[in-house]
Design an enzyme around this catalytic site. Structure first.
Site, PDB file in Angstrom:
ATOM      1  N   ASP A   1      39.499  37.648  43.197  1.00  0.00           N
ATOM      2  CA  ASP A   1      38.910  37.921  44.505  1.00  0.00           C
ATOM      3  C   ASP A   1      38.239  39.295  44.403  1.00  0.00           C
ATOM      4  O   ASP A   1      38.494  40.051  43.465  1.00  0.00           O
ATOM      5  CB  ASP A   1      40.033  37.924  45.553  1.00  0.00           C
ATOM      6  CG  ASP A   1      39.568  38.416  46.904  1.00  0.00           C
ATOM      7  OD1 ASP A   1      38.588  37.875  47.427  1.00  0.00           O
ATOM      8  OD2 ASP A   1      40.192  39.364  47.422  1.00  0.00           O
TER       9      ASP A   1
ATOM     10  N   ASP B   1      37.147  41.610  47.663  1.00  0.00           N
ATOM     11  CA  ASP B   1      37.589  42.527  48.720  1.00  0.00           C
ATOM     12  C   ASP B   1      39.106  42.661  48.720  1.00  0.00           C
ATOM     13  O   ASP B   1      39.827  41.676  48.874  1.00  0.00           O
ATOM     14  CB  ASP B   1      37.126  42.031  50.094  1.00  0.00           C
ATOM     15  CG  ASP B   1      35.613  42.102  50.252  1.00  0.00           C
ATOM     16  OD1 ASP B   1      35.030  43.144  49.913  1.00  0.00           O
ATOM     17  OD2 ASP B   1      35.017  41.111  50.719  1.00  0.00           O
TER      18      ASP B   1
END
Length: 213
Positions: free
Chosen positions: A9, A11
């Site tokens: 991922d 963020d």
């Protein structure tokens, strides 16, 4: 190394952007005179595609999600000045994995334009063999991003791991039948990530390699 493919991922996992996202959403709410949601609820939608996230936070404004998304992008890029930076150890770990022949990819709720801008700013693009954003796949937790990446690279779920900071990331991994590793310096706590299915949890990006073994 246990895995052939590590999918990250962005963020709250690679980059410390969570405070900026929360502040941007609060600014959008203020501009439209919506009541602000709690910080916990606002953080909980991080990882969803932008319009889905705004519809979840402001369901009574669902018919304006495109307008709100455009305002969010303007505020995030041009107005909000909350600093963002890579988490400690990110580039070192990416180099370690690349040197060991492990493929590294990104699956993010960001837009393609947003991810490309941050890839250029951070100089990390060369470490990733492929990336998927909310513009090219179904929103998390749908496993579409992971399935697309594995299909493109010809790597099986048993040889793949998803690394993320949210319950949404853990759920996406479960739906794609891949292992999940949770990081606690983003949105969710270690307890929340473990309950959502993380097989390993770390509080430092630099320790990620231990979990990958």
């Amino acid at each position: 190394m246990k895995y052939k493919l590590v999918i990250l991922d962005w963020d709250g996992t690679v980059m410390d952007t969570v405070p900026k996202i929360v502040n941007t959403i609060n600014t959008v709410a203020d501009q439209y005179s919506f009541p602000r949601e709690s910080e916990e609820k606002t953080k909980s939608i991080i990882g969803l595609s932008l319009e889905n996230a705004l519809e979840t936070l402001f369901p009574e404004q669902a018919n304006r999600s495109s307008e709100l998304a455009a305002t969010y992008k303007h505020v995030y890029k041009e107005v909000d000045k909350t600093p963002t930076s890579l988490f400690d150890g990110v580039e070192h770990v990416l180099k370690q994995l690349t040197d060991q022949g492990v493929k590294v990819a990104v699956a993010t709720g960001k837009s393609r334009q947003g991810l490309n801008r941050l890839m250029e700013e951070t100089g990390l693009a060369g470490y990733f063999v492929t990336t998927r954003t909310a513009d090219e796949a179904e929103s998390k937790p749908n496993p579409d991003m992971l399935n697309q990446i594995m299909s493109e690279l010809g790597i099986l779920p048993c040889d793949t791991v998803m690394v993320g900071d949210t319950i949404i990331d853990m759920e996406m991994a479960r739906l794609a039948n891949v292992d999940a590793i949770g990081v606690t310096f983003g949105v969710a706590s270690g307890e929340q990530l473990k309950a959502a299915g993380a097989r390993y949890i770390t509080s430092q990006f630099a320790q990620l390699v231990d979990g990958l073994r």
